[in-house]
Design an enzyme around this catalytic site. Sequence first.
Site, PDB file in Angstrom:
ATOM      1  N   ASN A  23       0.800  -1.224   0.000  1.00 17.87           N
ATOM      2  CA  ASN A  23       0.000   0.000   0.000  1.00 17.87           C
ATOM      3  C   ASN A  23       0.833   1.274   0.000  1.00 17.87           C
ATOM      4  OD1 ASN A  23      -2.227  -1.578  -0.108  1.00 17.87           O
ATOM      5  ND2 ASN A  23      -2.971  -1.116   1.955  1.00 17.87           N
ATOM      6  N   CYS A 117     -11.305  -5.263  -4.603  1.00 18.41           N
ATOM      7  CA  CYS A 117     -11.876  -6.236  -3.667  1.00 18.41           C
ATOM      8  C   CYS A 117     -13.393  -6.072  -3.554  1.00 18.41           C
ATOM      9  CB  CYS A 117     -11.278  -6.034  -2.287  1.00 18.41           C
ATOM     10  SG  CYS A 117      -9.601  -6.632  -2.125  1.00 18.41           S
TER      11      CYS A 117
HETATM   12  C1  UD1 Z   1      -6.711   1.858   1.312  1.00 16.93           C
HETATM   13  C2  UD1 Z   1      -5.896   0.575   1.299  1.00 16.93           C
HETATM   14  C3  UD1 Z   1      -6.736  -0.586   1.859  1.00 16.93           C
HETATM   15  C4  UD1 Z   1      -7.281  -0.215   3.230  1.00 16.93           C
HETATM   16  C5  UD1 Z   1      -8.000   1.132   3.204  1.00 16.93           C
HETATM   17  C6  UD1 Z   1      -8.417   1.602   4.590  1.00 16.93           C
HETATM   18  C7  UD1 Z   1      -4.419   0.865  -0.590  1.00 16.93           C
HETATM   19  C8  UD1 Z   1      -4.049   0.467  -1.969  1.00 16.93           C
HETATM   20  N1  UD1 Z   1      -5.510   0.284  -0.069  1.00 16.93           N
HETATM   21  O1  UD1 Z   1      -7.842   1.656   0.458  1.00 16.93           O
HETATM   22  O2  UD1 Z   1      -5.902  -1.739   1.934  1.00 16.93           O
HETATM   23  O3  UD1 Z   1      -8.196  -1.217   3.644  1.00 16.93           O
HETATM   24  O4  UD1 Z   1      -7.133   2.134   2.652  1.00 16.93           O
HETATM   25  O5  UD1 Z   1      -7.323   1.653   5.444  1.00 16.93           O
HETATM   26  O6  UD1 Z   1      -3.737   1.640   0.052  1.00 16.93           O
HETATM   27  N2  UD1 Z   1     -14.675   6.432   0.489  1.00 16.93           N
HETATM   28  C9  UD1 Z   1     -15.692   7.205  -0.005  1.00 16.93           C
HETATM   29  N3  UD1 Z   1     -15.410   8.100  -0.999  1.00 16.93           N
HETATM   30  C10 UD1 Z   1     -14.143   8.237  -1.498  1.00 16.93           C
HETATM   31  C11 UD1 Z   1     -13.112   7.458  -0.983  1.00 16.93           C
HETATM   32  C12 UD1 Z   1     -13.405   6.563   0.025  1.00 16.93           C
HETATM   33  O7  UD1 Z   1     -16.825   7.104   0.429  1.00 16.93           O
HETATM   34  O8  UD1 Z   1     -13.952   9.061  -2.397  1.00 16.93           O
HETATM   35  C13 UD1 Z   1     -14.963   5.440   1.555  1.00 16.93           C
HETATM   36  C14 UD1 Z   1     -14.719   4.020   1.106  1.00 16.93           C
HETATM   37  O9  UD1 Z   1     -15.829   3.487   0.451  1.00 16.93           O
HETATM   38  C15 UD1 Z   1     -14.445   3.345   2.424  1.00 16.93           C
HETATM   39  C16 UD1 Z   1     -13.725   4.421   3.234  1.00 16.93           C
HETATM   40  O10 UD1 Z   1     -14.030   5.646   2.597  1.00 16.93           O
HETATM   41  O11 UD1 Z   1     -15.651   3.004   3.063  1.00 16.93           O
HETATM   42  C17 UD1 Z   1     -12.229   4.280   3.321  1.00 16.93           C
HETATM   43  O12 UD1 Z   1     -11.703   4.141   2.023  1.00 16.93           O
HETATM   44  P1  UD1 Z   1     -10.214   4.573   1.648  1.00 16.93           P
HETATM   45  O13 UD1 Z   1      -9.509   5.015   2.893  1.00 16.93           O
HETATM   46  O14 UD1 Z   1     -10.282   5.516   0.513  1.00 16.93           O
HETATM   47  O15 UD1 Z   1      -9.590   3.200   1.205  1.00 16.93           O
HETATM   48  P2  UD1 Z   1      -8.687   2.901  -0.056  1.00 16.93           P
HETATM   49  O16 UD1 Z   1      -7.763   4.042  -0.308  1.00 16.93           O
HETATM   50  O17 UD1 Z   1      -9.535   2.398  -1.156  1.00 16.93           O
END
Ligand code: UD1
Length: 420
Positions: A23, A117
Site C-alpha cells: 500500500n 476487492c
Molecule cells: C486503502 C488501502 C486498503 C485499506 C484502506 C483503509 C491501498 C491500496 N488500499 O484503500 O488496503 O483497507 O485504505 O485503510 O492503500 N470512500 C468514499 N469516498 C471516497 C473514498 C473513500 O466514500 O472518495 C470510503 C470508502 O468506500 C471506504 C472508506 O471511505 O468506506 C475508506 O476508504 P479509503 O480510505 O479511501 O480506502 P482505499 O484508499 O480504497
Amino acid sequence: MDYFVIRGGQPLQGRVPISGAKNAALPILAASLLTPSELRLNNVPHLNDITTMIELLGALGGEVAVDESGSLCISALDLNSRRAPYELVKTMRASILVMGPLLARFGRAEVSFPGGCAIGSRPVDLHLKGFEAMGAQIDVRDGYIVATTEGGLRGCDFTFEMVTVGGTENLLMAAVLADGETILRNVAREPEITDLVRFLRAMGADISGDDTDTLVIRGVGSLNSCEYTVMPDRIEAGTYLVAAAATGGCITVEGADAEHLGLVLDKLRDAGVDVQVDGDAITADMLGKRPLSVDVITAPYPGFPTDMQAQFTALNLVADGVARITETIFENRLIHAQEMSRMGANITVDGHSVIIRGQEEISGAPVMASDLRASASLVIAGLAAKGETRVDRIYHIDRGYERIEEKLQSVGADIVRKMR
Ligand code: UD1
C-alpha cells in the site's frame, strides 16, 4: 485456478522476512508519473497488484525495468496516453491513483471506474470533489472518469468529509505540481501516506504536516529524479504475528517497524501473547497457550487497521472467551465469517460486527477467499484448525502477500499450492 491445501494444528515457529509495503509501493509507483526524470525504487514487493500497476504505467507509455539487485528503474519521460484502461483498472482499485499525477502533469486523465476487492461499494467521490476544488472539470464518459484542466491545477483549501487513504494520496500527488498552496484537512495519517510524502519530498516536493491531519503543499514547477526505499509492510508483519498466536507458536518478523503496529501489538498482548521488539525484529510468542479473546473496532490510523480485522477474527475462533469484532471502515467486509463457520467456528454476524465464541478446536474444511485480507484470515484459520483446509480463489492473496506459502513453510506450516 490455484488453491491452498493446509494441514493445520502445528504451532508455527521461526523467522519471517517482511517485504516492502504494497500500500506504500502502489501510490509511489503512481507518483512516478509526476516527473520525466528517472527514478529508482528499492524494496518493491513482488505481488500481482504491483504487476498490475507496472502494466498500467506501461499502458500510459512509461518504462519500468528491474535491475540485477531487484530495484525498479522507472522512466515516465515519453508518456503517450492519458487513459487507464478498464482491463487493468477492473482488477485493482488503486489504479485510480494515476489520476492525480496525470492531471497535475498533463492537465488530463481518463480512468475507468475502479473495481478491486468485493468489500462494499467503495466510491471515489471525494477524490473527484478534491480535483474539482483544484479547478479540474470532471465528466463521466463510456464508463470512464475524465478529468481535465484549463491552464493547470490551482492550490486550494480542501476538507475531506471522511478520512480516505486513496483520496488523500491522490490529492497530495496532484497538489505537488499545482499552482500555489494547497491545504488538505482531515487527511488520512496512515504510515503509507507518510512514506509517499517522503518519496515526493525526495523528488523535490514542498510538503509539511506529515503524520498530522492537515497537509500543506506548496506547488513546485517540476520534480526531479531520486532513489527511494519503500517502507516495510505492516499488514504482512501483523498477519504473521497473528498466525503465531493462533497456532500457539512463536514467530519473529524481521525488517518490520513496530511503530506502525501500535494497536495491533497491544491487542496481541491483550490476547496473552508475549510480544518483544528488538530493533526491526518483532517476536510474538504464544508460549504454547491458548489465546484469550480480544474485541476489536476498526478505525483510521492510528486506530486498529481494517486490513487486520479478518486476521483477528481468525485468532478469536480458537481463543478462550467471547469477542466482538466491529468493522467501521468498509461495508460488507465480514464475508469470511460465513466461511469460518464451515470450519466449525461459533461465529455470528450482527450488523457491522461479528461475535465469536472461541472454541478449543476448529476443523479443516473447504473454504473460499472473498478478498485479500479475508484470504489471509482463512489461511490462519486453516493453520489453527485440526485436519485439512482447502482455500480456493487464492488469487486474492497473491495480490498482497509475497511468497506466502514459502514464508509459512519456513516456519513449519504444512501448506501447499495446487492448481486445478
Ligand atoms: C486503502 C488501502 C486498503 C485499506 C484502506 C483503509 C491501498 C491500496 N488500499 O484503500 O488496503 O483497507 O485504505 O485503510 O492503500 N470512500 C468514499 N469516498 C471516497 C473514498 C473513500 O466514500 O472518495 C470510503 C470508502 O468506500 C471506504 C472508506 O471511505 O468506506 C475508506 O476508504 P479509503 O480510505 O479511501 O480506502 P482505499 O484508499 O480504497
